[in-house]
Enzyme design. Structure first.
Site, PDB file in Angstrom:
ATOM      1  N   ASN A   9       0.873  -1.172   0.000  1.00 35.71           N
ATOM      2  CA  ASN A   9       0.000   0.000   0.000  1.00 35.71           C
ATOM      3  C   ASN A   9       0.910   1.222   0.000  1.00 35.71           C
ATOM      4  O   ASN A   9       1.535   1.528   1.005  1.00 35.71           O
ATOM      5  CB  ASN A   9      -0.893  -0.039   1.245  1.00 35.71           C
ATOM      6  CG  ASN A   9      -1.726   1.221   1.380  1.00 35.71           C
ATOM      7  OD1 ASN A   9      -1.919   1.958   0.415  1.00 35.71           O
ATOM      8  ND2 ASN A   9      -2.214   1.467   2.590  1.00 35.71           N
ATOM      9  N   LYS A  11       0.101   4.325  -0.334  1.00 38.93           N
ATOM     10  CA  LYS A  11      -0.475   5.538   0.265  1.00 38.93           C
ATOM     11  C   LYS A  11      -0.214   6.734  -0.665  1.00 38.93           C
ATOM     12  O   LYS A  11      -0.309   6.577  -1.875  1.00 38.93           O
ATOM     13  CB  LYS A  11       0.097   5.738   1.679  1.00 38.93           C
ATOM     14  CG  LYS A  11       0.002   4.444   2.502  1.00 38.93           C
ATOM     15  CD  LYS A  11       0.321   4.616   3.955  1.00 38.93           C
ATOM     16  CE  LYS A  11       0.161   3.266   4.658  1.00 38.93           C
ATOM     17  NZ  LYS A  11       0.238   3.362   6.112  1.00 38.93           N
ATOM     18  N   HIS A  91      -9.351   2.008   4.681  1.00 38.10           N
ATOM     19  CA  HIS A  91      -8.071   2.035   5.393  1.00 38.10           C
ATOM     20  C   HIS A  91      -8.183   2.995   6.578  1.00 38.10           C
ATOM     21  O   HIS A  91      -8.887   4.003   6.500  1.00 38.10           O
ATOM     22  CB  HIS A  91      -6.952   2.481   4.442  1.00 38.10           C
ATOM     23  CG  HIS A  91      -5.602   2.338   5.041  1.00 38.10           C
ATOM     24  ND1 HIS A  91      -5.074   3.281   5.888  1.00 38.10           N
ATOM     25  CD2 HIS A  91      -4.687   1.338   4.965  1.00 38.10           C
ATOM     26  CE1 HIS A  91      -3.888   2.873   6.291  1.00 38.10           C
ATOM     27  NE2 HIS A  91      -3.627   1.694   5.746  1.00 38.10           N
ATOM     28  N   GLU A  93      -6.409   5.254   7.646  1.00 35.19           N
ATOM     29  CA  GLU A  93      -6.112   6.669   7.353  1.00 35.19           C
ATOM     30  C   GLU A  93      -7.313   7.346   6.691  1.00 35.19           C
ATOM     31  O   GLU A  93      -7.561   8.530   6.902  1.00 35.19           O
ATOM     32  CB  GLU A  93      -4.846   6.761   6.491  1.00 35.19           C
ATOM     33  CG  GLU A  93      -3.611   6.420   7.322  1.00 35.19           C
ATOM     34  CD  GLU A  93      -2.505   5.707   6.564  1.00 35.19           C
ATOM     35  OE1 GLU A  93      -2.484   5.756   5.325  1.00 35.19           O
ATOM     36  OE2 GLU A  93      -1.660   5.083   7.233  1.00 35.19           O
ATOM     37  N   GLU A 163      -5.866  -4.413  10.535  1.00 34.08           N
ATOM     38  CA  GLU A 163      -4.716  -3.551  10.797  1.00 34.08           C
ATOM     39  C   GLU A 163      -4.952  -2.743  12.070  1.00 34.08           C
ATOM     40  O   GLU A 163      -5.702  -1.766  12.047  1.00 34.08           O
ATOM     41  CB  GLU A 163      -4.515  -2.571   9.636  1.00 34.08           C
ATOM     42  CG  GLU A 163      -4.280  -3.250   8.305  1.00 34.08           C
ATOM     43  CD  GLU A 163      -3.627  -2.293   7.318  1.00 34.08           C
ATOM     44  OE1 GLU A 163      -2.511  -2.594   6.887  1.00 34.08           O
ATOM     45  OE2 GLU A 163      -4.214  -1.246   7.013  1.00 34.08           O
ATOM     46  N   GLY A 169       2.638   2.048  10.532  1.00 35.40           N
ATOM     47  CA  GLY A 169       3.659   3.076  10.333  1.00 35.40           C
ATOM     48  C   GLY A 169       4.410   3.447  11.592  1.00 35.40           C
ATOM     49  O   GLY A 169       5.170   4.411  11.612  1.00 35.40           O
ATOM     50  N   SER A 209       3.248  -2.546  10.187  1.00 34.92           N
ATOM     51  CA  SER A 209       4.693  -2.743  10.349  1.00 34.92           C
ATOM     52  C   SER A 209       5.158  -4.155   9.973  1.00 34.92           C
ATOM     53  O   SER A 209       6.034  -4.718  10.632  1.00 34.92           O
ATOM     54  CB  SER A 209       5.131  -2.362  11.765  1.00 34.92           C
ATOM     55  OG  SER A 209       4.832  -0.993  12.014  1.00 34.92           O
TER      56      SER A 209
HETATM   57  P1  PGA Z   1       2.898  -0.073   7.550  1.00 35.98           P
HETATM   58  O1  PGA Z   1       1.450   0.303   6.918  1.00 35.98           O
HETATM   59  O2  PGA Z   1       3.286  -1.394   6.972  1.00 35.98           O
HETATM   60  O3  PGA Z   1       3.792   1.043   7.104  1.00 35.98           O
HETATM   61  O4  PGA Z   1       2.707  -0.137   9.035  1.00 35.98           O
HETATM   62  C1  PGA Z   1       0.462  -0.671   6.793  1.00 35.98           C
HETATM   63  C2  PGA Z   1      -0.778  -0.092   6.161  1.00 35.98           C
HETATM   64  O5  PGA Z   1      -1.136   1.058   6.483  1.00 35.98           O
HETATM   65  O6  PGA Z   1      -1.432  -0.743   5.331  1.00 35.98           O
END
Ligand code: PGA
Length: 246
Positions: A9, A11, A91, A93, A163, A169, A209
């Site tokens: 992803n 983003k 997601h 976010e 998630e 992140g 992560s």
């Molecule tokens: P990350 O993001 O692997 O950087 O923690 C995962 C995601 O938001 O799908």
């Protein structure tokens, strides 16, 4: 047997030129051990679809309306025109910064499925909810809300990404035990709502992560069928290392 499914992803990262570099470096290395793909920004979708011979390409969002006065939004038909077959929905976010709700995700999932675009539906609790021991309640409610009214056969074909928001992140991945237990309860909620056959087929990813050095441990778990990967999907070398770890 559920086929593993690993999606990156990106983003809000990568121009068309940068997307091309990624596909040039990674696409040929996708093997048949899993379905591999990346979710990319709208502007990089056409370049990515054209460059991808082995990887799947997902949009990171879509609007539920067919067309109309929704400035700044993208429709299903626009995705179909350039050959997009997958879409990430809900997601954290999108939920956190753009106020997306389970009801929004539900409407988007319905139109995507109708158009033959497979949703990757994201769920997961915040740190506050995690610390208040509300993970199960929150995640079950999200699964039920996002999948409400869908047909069992369609749910069997889609992907649910668990998630935990506190692990995205942050470099703070969920323990394998937490990830497995919550993915199992996602599947259990699907079982409650759609029955055992659907629950056995639906693929559940863990995200938060995930890196080349921890993916194998997650993938060894019974209810974890794949991963949704942010940071480690941005570089050719790290995504290749994820593929190598499968
Ligand atoms: P990350 O993001 O692997 O950087 O923690 C995962 C995601 O938001 O799908």
């Amino acid at each position: 047997m559920r086929k593993p499914i690993i999606f990156g992803n990106w983003k809000m990262n990568k121009t068309n030129a940068q997307a091309q570099v990624f596909f040039d470096g990674v696409d040929a290395f996708a093997n048949d051990k899993a379905d591999y793909g990346v979710a990319v920004p709208f502007t990089a979708l056409a370049t990515s679809v054209n460059a991808a011979k082995n990887l799947h390409v997902a949009a990171e969002n879509v609007h539920w309306a067919a067309n109309g006065a929704y400035t700044g939004e993208i429709s299903i038909e626009m995705l179909q025109e350039i050959g997009v077959k997958w879409v990430v929905l809900g997601h954290s976010e999108r939920r956190q910064y753009f106020n997306e709700t389970d009801a929004d995700v539900n409407k988007k999932a319905a139109v995507a499925i109708e158009a033959g675009i497979t949703p990757i539906v994201c769920v997961g609790e915040t740190l506050f909810e995690f610390e208040a021991d509300k993970t199960e309640e929150v995640v079950r409610k999200q699964v039920a809300g996002c999948l409400s009214g869908l047909k069992g056969d369609d749910v069997a074909n889609l992907v649910i990404a668990y998630e935990p928001v506190w692990a995205i992140g942050t470099g703070k991945s969920a323990t394998v035990e937490i990830a497995q237990n919550t993915c199992a309860l996602v599947r259990d909620e699907v079982r409650n709502l759609f029955g055992g056959d659907v629950a056995d087929k639906v693929r559940v990813q863990y995200g938060g992560s995930v890196k080349p050095d921890n993916i194998a441990e997650y993938m060894s778990q019974e209810d974890i069928d794949g991963a949704l990967i942010g940071g480690a999907s941005l570089e050719v070398d790290s995504f290749k290392a994820i593929i190598d770890a499968m």
